[in-house]
Design an enzyme around this catalytic site. Structure first.
Site, PDB file in Angstrom:
ATOM      1  N   GLY A   8       0.782  -1.219   0.000  1.00  0.00           N
ATOM      2  CA  GLY A   8       0.000   0.000   0.000  1.00  0.00           C
ATOM      3  C   GLY A   8       0.815   1.271   0.000  1.00  0.00           C
ATOM      4  O   GLY A   8       0.303   2.349  -0.306  1.00  0.00           O
ATOM      5  N   SER A   9       2.080   1.191   0.338  1.00  0.00           N
ATOM      6  CA  SER A   9       2.936   2.372   0.433  1.00  0.00           C
ATOM      7  C   SER A   9       3.215   2.975  -0.939  1.00  0.00           C
ATOM      8  O   SER A   9       3.630   2.286  -1.865  1.00  0.00           O
ATOM      9  CB  SER A   9       4.262   1.976   1.100  1.00  0.00           C
ATOM     10  OG  SER A   9       5.279   2.901   0.815  1.00  0.00           O
ATOM     11  N   GLY A  10       3.014   4.288  -1.056  1.00  0.00           N
ATOM     12  CA  GLY A  10       3.269   4.957  -2.324  1.00  0.00           C
ATOM     13  C   GLY A  10       4.718   4.857  -2.757  1.00  0.00           C
ATOM     14  O   GLY A  10       5.014   4.640  -3.931  1.00  0.00           O
TER      15      GLY A  10
END
Length: 454
Positions: A8-10
């Site tokens: 989920g981390s950009g």
């Protein structure tokens, strides 16, 4: 080349897209920062700042996503297309990368991250900073196709990861015409876009769960996210409505099967804690007023396991998840009924009793948990999957419940066949990370209830 990340981390998604553009294979290692895994001594040795993403390339350790992106292009790029050697072009790219970190993403964090703590976004002033940042980006794109000039670069990829995060978070940037034009094109031309989108769905699920958590919402049901790493393209019709609640495991088992099939749902939250399932409009759809409920082009079906089989039979490109062979189907069906009649009830009767009074169930209830895992361990003796030698919807359904036992501290290791199976299916099941995020939130809700009961 080890890559420590969370989908989920950009920043992690930026690296994944750059690697895809370069044709690189990353040895992905999930690092659950929500559980503090970044503080383990072995990881701190790799990255004393203990942040993700972190890349270890033949002993060389580097972190901060934009630094990783540049490193990968410079070392492994077959040409300098993504990062030209011309000093002026590089300067513009670097400016955009710093803009992405210090202005664009910073504005996202200040406005949206409070959702994790309070269930509410930041202030009106914080929202204005987002609008200002998009105004700058819109200006950068005036009269040009890409953020740093006339060609796709690492700056586009980094900013694409951020802008797409704004999109799934609900920020409407359509009034920024240059940004919208660029975004539509960047999605088409950037390798790894699909995996980026999958990661965003994970992040969105986590945001939804956190918003529910902050409002003291909980459900007494099992809970279920691995990403399919861009291997599956969405093919579902847009009018396939799924009525669900993010924390409900039965709902998440449907999401995992949908992800395995490349389906997308029009998700509609039904807050059963507020009695929304009793609204007349929903009762017309499902007179049993239960979730999950699927409405597919006018056809309505509920009970998660029935939905799983329906989706495979209608949308599966083959019958691998639910074989047409009658005997194989029978075993799968048995396992699905086992999941419904034993796995979930023992979970609810022992662990979920804490939702009522902060206390787990009785010793007798715990013995039933142990007995149920004994059965599952026997099913798995001499075979890889719960219904034989083939991965099926039964594995996905049971995974949803077993992961809840895991997060609640049940020692799965005492059941070696189950432990072996569990380690395997976590790796291969689309939607695993979303499932785990949900399980963590159920654990948090139970712990809150226990603490308040003291």
């Amino acid at each position: 080349m080890d890559f420590y990340y969370m989908p989920g981390s950009g920043g992690c998604r930026t690296v994944v897209m750059v690697a895809k553009a370069l044709g690189l294979e990353l040895n992905k290692k999930l690092l659950n920062t929500m559980e503090g895994e970044q503080l383990k001594p072995e990881f701190v040795k790799l990255n004393p700042q203990h942040t993700i993403p972190t890349l270890v390339d033949n002993g060389f350790s580097i972190w901060e996503s934009r630094a990783i992106a540049v490193y990968l292009v410079e070392k492994y790029g077959k040409d300098d297309y993504l990062l030209p050697k011309d000093p002026q072009k590089r300067a513009v790219i670097n400016q955009r990368l710093y803009f992405d970190m210090g202005t664009l993403y910073d504005s996202f964090a200040k406005y949206y991250y409070p959702l994790f703590r309070t269930g509410k976004p930041g202030t009106d002033e914080d929202l204005k900073k987002i609008e200002t940042a998009f105004g700058f980006l819109d200006t950068f794109l005036e009269g040009q196709e890409y953020v740093a000039g006339g060609q796709l670069t690492v700056a586009d990829i980094a900013i694409l990861a951020t802008v797409s995060t704004f999109e799934v978070s609900g920020f409407d940037f359509s009034k920024y015409s240059n940004v919208s034009r660029w975004y539509d094109n960047a999605k088409k031309v950037t390798p790894g876009w699909e995996e980026n989108w999958e990661g965003l769905m994970a992040m969105k699920a986590l945001f939804d769960a956190r918003k529910l958590a902050a409002n003291n919402l909980w459900v007494s049901q099992a809970v279920i996210f691995f990403l399919s790493n861009g291997q599956v393209e969405p093919i579902a019709p847009s009018d396939m409505d799924l009525y669900y609640l993010p924390l409900v495991g039965a709902c998440r088992s449907v999401l995992m099967v949908g992800k395995a099939l490349g389906l997308e749902f029009n998700k509609k939250i039904i807050n059963t804690l507020e009695g929304e399932q009793l609204n007349p409009d929903f009762i017309k759809i499902n007179p049993q007023h239960s979730i999950p409920t699927l409405v597919d082009n006018g056809f309505t079906i509920w009970e998660s396991r029935a939905i799983l089989v329906y989706l495979v039979e209608k949308y599966g490109k083959d019958d691998s998840l639910y074989p047409k062979d009658i005997q194989k189907q029978a075993v799968i069906n048995q396992r699905l009924y086992f999941d419904m009649s034993l796995m979930y009830p023992t979970l609810a009767n022992y662990y979920y009793k804490a939702f009522a009074n902060g206390q787990f169930g009785s010793e007798e209830d715990y013995k039933k948990v142990q007995e149920t895992f004994g059965f599952l361990n026997t099913f798995l003796d001499g075979q890889d999957y719960v219904a034989g030698d083939q991965y099926s919807v039964a594995d996905i359904a049971i995974l949803a419940n077993v992961s809840n036992f895991d997060v609640m501290g049940f020692d799965i290791g005492k059941y070696p066949n189950v432990a072996r199976w569990y380690d395997l299916v976590k790796k291969i099941t689309p939607g695993w990370e979303e499932n785990w995020a949900g399980a963590l939130d159920v654990k948090q809700k139970i712990e809150q209830k226990q603490n308040s009961a003291k």
